[in-house]
Write a protein that holds these residues in place. Sequence first.
Motif, mmCIF file in Angstrom:
data_model
loop_
_atom_site.group_PDB
_atom_site.id
_atom_site.type_symbol
_atom_site.label_atom_id
_atom_site.label_comp_id
_atom_site.label_asym_id
_atom_site.label_seq_id
_atom_site.Cartn_x
_atom_site.Cartn_y
_atom_site.Cartn_z
ATOM 1 N N ASN A 77 -39.180 -7.528 -20.606
ATOM 2 C CA ASN A 77 -40.013 -6.533 -19.896
ATOM 3 C C ASN A 77 -40.130 -5.205 -20.647
ATOM 4 O O ASN A 77 -40.255 -4.152 -20.030
ATOM 5 N N GLY A 78 -40.053 -5.228 -21.964
ATOM 6 C CA GLY A 78 -40.233 -4.024 -22.768
ATOM 7 C C GLY A 78 -39.042 -3.085 -22.808
ATOM 8 O O GLY A 78 -39.150 -1.972 -23.324
ATOM 9 N N ALA A 79 -37.902 -3.511 -22.284
ATOM 10 C CA ALA A 79 -36.711 -2.649 -22.271
ATOM 11 C C ALA A 79 -36.162 -2.464 -23.684
ATOM 12 O O ALA A 79 -36.084 -3.406 -24.470
ATOM 13 N N GLU A 80 -35.791 -1.228 -23.996
ATOM 14 C CA GLU A 80 -35.141 -0.909 -25.272
ATOM 15 C C GLU A 80 -33.638 -0.918 -25.032
ATOM 16 O O GLU A 80 -33.109 -0.086 -24.299
ATOM 17 N N CYS A 81 -32.949 -1.885 -25.646
ATOM 18 C CA CYS A 81 -31.527 -2.107 -25.386
ATOM 19 C C CYS A 81 -30.700 -1.919 -26.654
ATOM 20 O O CYS A 81 -31.129 -2.299 -27.740
ATOM 21 N N ILE A 82 -29.498 -1.373 -26.484
ATOM 22 C CA ILE A 82 -28.521 -1.256 -27.565
ATOM 23 C C ILE A 82 -27.256 -1.993 -27.108
ATOM 24 O O ILE A 82 -26.811 -1.822 -25.974
ATOM 25 N N MET A 83 -26.681 -2.801 -27.989
ATOM 26 C CA MET A 83 -25.471 -3.561 -27.664
ATOM 27 C C MET A 83 -24.450 -3.367 -28.775
ATOM 28 O O MET A 83 -24.801 -3.235 -29.943
ATOM 29 N N TRP A 84 -23.159 -3.362 -28.402
ATOM 30 C CA TRP A 84 -22.068 -3.292 -29.375
ATOM 31 C C TRP A 84 -20.833 -3.940 -28.761
ATOM 32 O O TRP A 84 -20.753 -4.145 -27.546
ATOM 33 N N LEU A 85 -19.861 -4.266 -29.607
ATOM 34 C CA LEU A 85 -18.577 -4.823 -29.173
ATOM 35 C C LEU A 85 -17.511 -3.747 -29.220
ATOM 36 O O LEU A 85 -17.503 -2.916 -30.131
ATOM 37 N N GLU A 86 -16.613 -3.788 -28.254
ATOM 38 C CA GLU A 86 -15.448 -2.896 -28.231
ATOM 39 C C GLU A 86 -14.182 -3.734 -28.110
ATOM 40 O O GLU A 86 -14.207 -4.830 -27.551
ATOM 41 N N ARG A 87 -13.075 -3.196 -28.605
ATOM 42 C CA ARG A 87 -11.782 -3.873 -28.510
ATOM 43 C C ARG A 87 -10.735 -2.896 -28.005
ATOM 44 O O ARG A 87 -10.763 -1.711 -28.310
ATOM 45 N N LYS A 88 -9.789 -3.440 -27.255
ATOM 46 C CA LYS A 88 -8.641 -2.665 -26.780
ATOM 47 C C LYS A 88 -7.382 -3.452 -27.110
ATOM 48 O O LYS A 88 -7.300 -4.648 -26.858
ATOM 49 N N VAL A 89 -6.404 -2.775 -27.696
ATOM 50 C CA VAL A 89 -5.114 -3.379 -27.969
ATOM 51 C C VAL A 89 -4.218 -3.099 -26.766
ATOM 52 O O VAL A 89 -4.235 -1.986 -26.213
ATOM 53 N N ILE A 90 -3.456 -4.097 -26.334
ATOM 54 C CA ILE A 90 -2.557 -3.914 -25.187
ATOM 55 C C ILE A 90 -1.619 -2.747 -25.478
ATOM 56 O O ILE A 90 -1.054 -2.634 -26.562
ATOM 57 N N GLY A 91 -1.491 -1.859 -24.511
ATOM 58 C CA GLY A 91 -0.648 -0.680 -24.664
ATOM 59 C C GLY A 91 -1.424 0.558 -25.061
ATOM 60 O O GLY A 91 -0.915 1.673 -24.954
ATOM 61 N N SER A 92 -2.655 0.393 -25.525
ATOM 62 C CA SER A 92 -3.473 1.563 -25.857
ATOM 63 C C SER A 92 -4.328 1.916 -24.632
ATOM 64 O O SER A 92 -4.500 1.106 -23.735
ATOM 65 N N TYR A 93 -4.840 3.136 -24.615
ATOM 66 C CA TYR A 93 -5.586 3.595 -23.456
ATOM 67 C C TYR A 93 -7.085 3.347 -23.552
ATOM 68 O O TYR A 93 -7.752 3.171 -22.554
ATOM 69 N N ASP A 94 -7.614 3.380 -24.757
ATOM 70 C CA ASP A 94 -9.059 3.366 -24.908
ATOM 71 C C ASP A 94 -9.562 2.145 -25.656
ATOM 72 O O ASP A 94 -8.872 1.582 -26.497
#
Length: 141
Positions: A77-94
């Motif tokens: 439907n003409g949407a402009e989308c941005i996608m990315w991957l994120e990772r978190k290590v156990i014990g880290s906050y972000d």
Amino acid sequence: MTSAKWAVRTGALISGMALAASLGVISQAEAATPKSSASIQSIDYISGKDVTVGSCKGWMNRRSTDGDVQGLVQSWNGAECIMWLERKVIGSYDYKPVSDGYGVVNSSASTGFHWNGANAGSRVCVHNNSTGSGGCGATAW
């Protein structure tokens, strides 16, 4: 595939390998050794980790041989989308980005495969530039 078709394909493959070996392209040992199906990998959809923001959808696949993950995005439907991957290590906050951002409009794209090993989880994130909204799917551990 029928056994007759399999025999024809296998015979053609072996003949081609023998020809290549005689031309010095591959060694005789490689020509005589059929490849094992054990080396075949599968890429499987990870259910329950999707994120949809308007006409943008992100999801992940997992590679069977090493557990690495891949992010994918689809726009309609003409949407402009941005996608990315994120990772978190156990014990880290972000969460931290581990892939580039991939932008699409009425199409799809995917990241390469990224490590998702012990004590770490990954999630796919999508931002819909057309609406200004974004979000991330659930983490695959």
